[in-house]
Structures are given as C-alpha cells and as structure tokens.
Design a protein around this motif. Sequence first.
Motif, mmCIF file in Angstrom:
data_model
loop_
_atom_site.group_PDB
_atom_site.id
_atom_site.type_symbol
_atom_site.label_atom_id
_atom_site.label_comp_id
_atom_site.label_asym_id
_atom_site.label_seq_id
_atom_site.Cartn_x
_atom_site.Cartn_y
_atom_site.Cartn_z
ATOM 1 N N ALA A 218 -45.184 52.583 -26.858
ATOM 2 C CA ALA A 218 -44.898 52.019 -25.535
ATOM 3 C C ALA A 218 -43.543 52.504 -25.031
ATOM 4 C CB ALA A 218 -44.919 50.492 -25.598
ATOM 5 N N ALA A 219 -42.568 52.538 -25.928
ATOM 6 C CA ALA A 219 -41.244 53.052 -25.554
ATOM 7 C C ALA A 219 -41.334 54.527 -25.174
ATOM 8 C CB ALA A 219 -40.263 52.856 -26.708
ATOM 9 N N ALA A 220 -42.190 55.273 -25.875
ATOM 10 C CA ALA A 220 -42.358 56.691 -25.563
ATOM 11 C C ALA A 220 -42.966 56.876 -24.177
ATOM 12 C CB ALA A 220 -43.230 57.350 -26.621
ATOM 13 N N LEU A 221 -43.947 56.040 -23.838
ATOM 14 C CA LEU A 221 -44.574 56.128 -22.516
ATOM 15 C C LEU A 221 -43.561 55.848 -21.413
ATOM 16 C CD1 LEU A 221 -47.044 56.430 -20.717
ATOM 17 C CD2 LEU A 221 -47.548 54.006 -21.097
ATOM 18 N N ALA A 222 -42.750 54.811 -21.609
ATOM 19 C CA ALA A 222 -41.705 54.506 -20.632
ATOM 20 C C ALA A 222 -40.710 55.661 -20.541
ATOM 21 C CB ALA A 222 -40.980 53.222 -21.034
ATOM 22 N N GLY A 223 -40.407 56.279 -21.690
ATOM 23 C CA GLY A 223 -39.484 57.402 -21.694
ATOM 24 C C GLY A 223 -40.042 58.607 -20.959
ATOM 25 N N ILE A 224 -41.327 58.853 -21.093
ATOM 26 C CA ILE A 224 -41.956 59.978 -20.403
ATOM 27 C C ILE A 224 -41.830 59.819 -18.893
ATOM 28 C CG2 ILE A 224 -44.183 61.055 -19.891
ATOM 29 C CD1 ILE A 224 -44.947 60.460 -22.821
ATOM 30 N N ILE A 225 -42.136 58.622 -18.404
ATOM 31 C CA ILE A 225 -42.052 58.361 -16.963
ATOM 32 C C ILE A 225 -40.614 58.506 -16.479
ATOM 33 C CG2 ILE A 225 -42.372 56.611 -15.173
ATOM 34 C CD1 ILE A 225 -44.636 55.456 -16.935
ATOM 35 N N THR A 226 -39.667 57.933 -17.235
ATOM 36 C CA THR A 226 -38.257 58.005 -16.858
ATOM 37 C C THR A 226 -37.762 59.442 -16.841
ATOM 38 O OG1 THR A 226 -37.857 55.827 -17.843
ATOM 39 C CG2 THR A 226 -35.936 57.224 -17.456
ATOM 40 N N GLN A 227 -38.086 60.208 -17.880
ATOM 41 C CA GLN A 227 -37.597 61.577 -17.976
ATOM 42 C C GLN A 227 -38.222 62.481 -16.915
ATOM 43 O OE1 GLN A 227 -37.567 60.709 -22.614
ATOM 44 N NE2 GLN A 227 -37.872 62.859 -22.204
ATOM 45 N N PHE A 228 -39.492 62.236 -16.606
ATOM 46 C CA PHE A 228 -40.131 63.044 -15.571
ATOM 47 C C PHE A 228 -39.494 62.774 -14.205
ATOM 48 C CE2 PHE A 228 -43.709 64.554 -12.930
ATOM 49 C CZ PHE A 228 -43.895 65.789 -13.511
ATOM 50 N N MET A 229 -39.234 61.512 -13.893
ATOM 51 C CA MET A 229 -38.599 61.174 -12.620
ATOM 52 C C MET A 229 -37.160 61.693 -12.568
ATOM 53 S SD MET A 229 -41.069 59.941 -11.059
ATOM 54 C CE MET A 229 -40.149 59.594 -9.559
#
Length: 267
Positions: A20-31
């Motif tokens: 779940a933390a990885a998914l949030a990180g993916i969205i944050t890093q992409f933005m």
Amino acid sequence: MKKYWSFFRLRFAMGLQYRAAALAGIITQFMWGFMELMIYTAFYRTDASAFPMTMQSTASYIWLQQSFLFLFMTWRMENEIFDAIINGNVAYELCRPTDIYDMWFARSVANRLSGVCLRCLPILLLAVFLPAPYGLSVPAGAGAAIGFILSMILAILVTISICMLVYIATFFTMSPKGLQVFCVTLIDFASGSVIPLPFFPDGLRQVMEVLPFGSMQNVPFRVYSGDIAGGELVRAIGVQFIWVVVLILLGKFLCRVALRRVQLQGG
C-alpha cells in the motif's frame, strides 16, 4: 557469507510487504515527475540552447530519478539502526557471530532493493509511453545500457556506504537528528537530486563530480541518456569504484573505533 545472505533475504522479504505504501509512493513520484517536467519545460522554451542537457535527456533523468528514488534517497535511512545505537540495543547485535558493519550493509541493500522493486516498473512503463521529449527515452546505445547497469551497481554501493558513515557517526553523538538533517541536505544538493549537476557552473560542477556524492545518481542517469560517454564514462565509473573502496574501508575502520569505545549501561 551465508549468514549475511540470510540477513539480506529476511529484510528483502520484509520490505516487499509494504504494498500500500508502494502504491502511494508510485502516485506521488509520478506526480512529482510531472511537476518537475513542467518547470523544466518552461525554462527550455525560453532558450533551449542555453542548457547543457537536451530536454529529452533531462526528462529521462527525471523519470529515472523518480523510478529509482528508493535506491538513492538518503533521507530514508533506517531508524531501526539509529534506535539500536541510541537505546543500547546494539548490544544484541554485538552478541551475534557477525561483523556488524557487513550485517547493516546487507540489510540496507535489501531494504532499498525491496522498495524499488515495488515502485520502479509502473513508473518506467508509464514514462516510456509519454510523447517525446517528455517521456523516458531508450538508452543511447548498447554501451550506454551496459554502462548504466554497472554504474547503477556502484552508485548504490556509494549511497549505502555514505549512509553507513552516518550510522557510525551516531556512536559519537547524543542524538542523530542534527547529523542526519545536515547530511541529507548536503547529499541531496551535491548528488544531483535537486538539480542535475550539469546545470551547475563549470567550476562547482567539476568539484562536485569528483566528490562521493557525484558518484551517486548523477552518473548512471546521465550515462543512460548518453550525456556521459566514451572516455568520460570510463573515468566516471573509475571514480565511482574508487569511492566505493574508500568509503567501505573508512566505514569499517570507524566502526571498529566506535565499537572499542561504546558504553552500555555505564560499562
């Protein structure tokens, strides 16, 4: 060697649990990558010839930086190691029939690799399909691809070796907070994390490239796009290798010094 491989496997498996933390990180890093692209696009539209890297190279640098952020972000050091040193639990580590430096090093490698395994592929896939010059380009050639892999391995080792020095320095301080903030700020600025090193003035850039921080993400990301090639590539990888050896030897020496003077429960 087998026992350190066991430490690596355990920590790697533990890191893979945080999906779940990885998914949030993916969205944050992409933005965050999109935000950086918009900033650089505004600058390049004024006068693209005034910049040392092409817009395509800069875009590739940004997406590689976001994809492999977990490998090179020094602000995510292991609080477990800091806590063990400060509260005395390092005594349990010292009771094990292992070299504490090698054990912490293996755990740090596993922790960073597990994090990047969960995050990098989705970001890379999305970035590849973005239109030029805003997406991730393919490597500049076969030599660039091989150089990228080799320099990435060395860059990871340099990053962890520097973090190990911060851990060891905690033995000599009352609290790691000030040291950690200072080191993270310095490393982020000098490693190309905030601004790629080619954008710095020539004199300052040349100094920063020979420092250990310049052997972190700066080298592999620029090798990928062909910004570092030929003889300069050989020199950059050579500098990385030298810093790996120097930093590990320095870390092991300081670790032995620290452990000779460590005090637990006043003894």
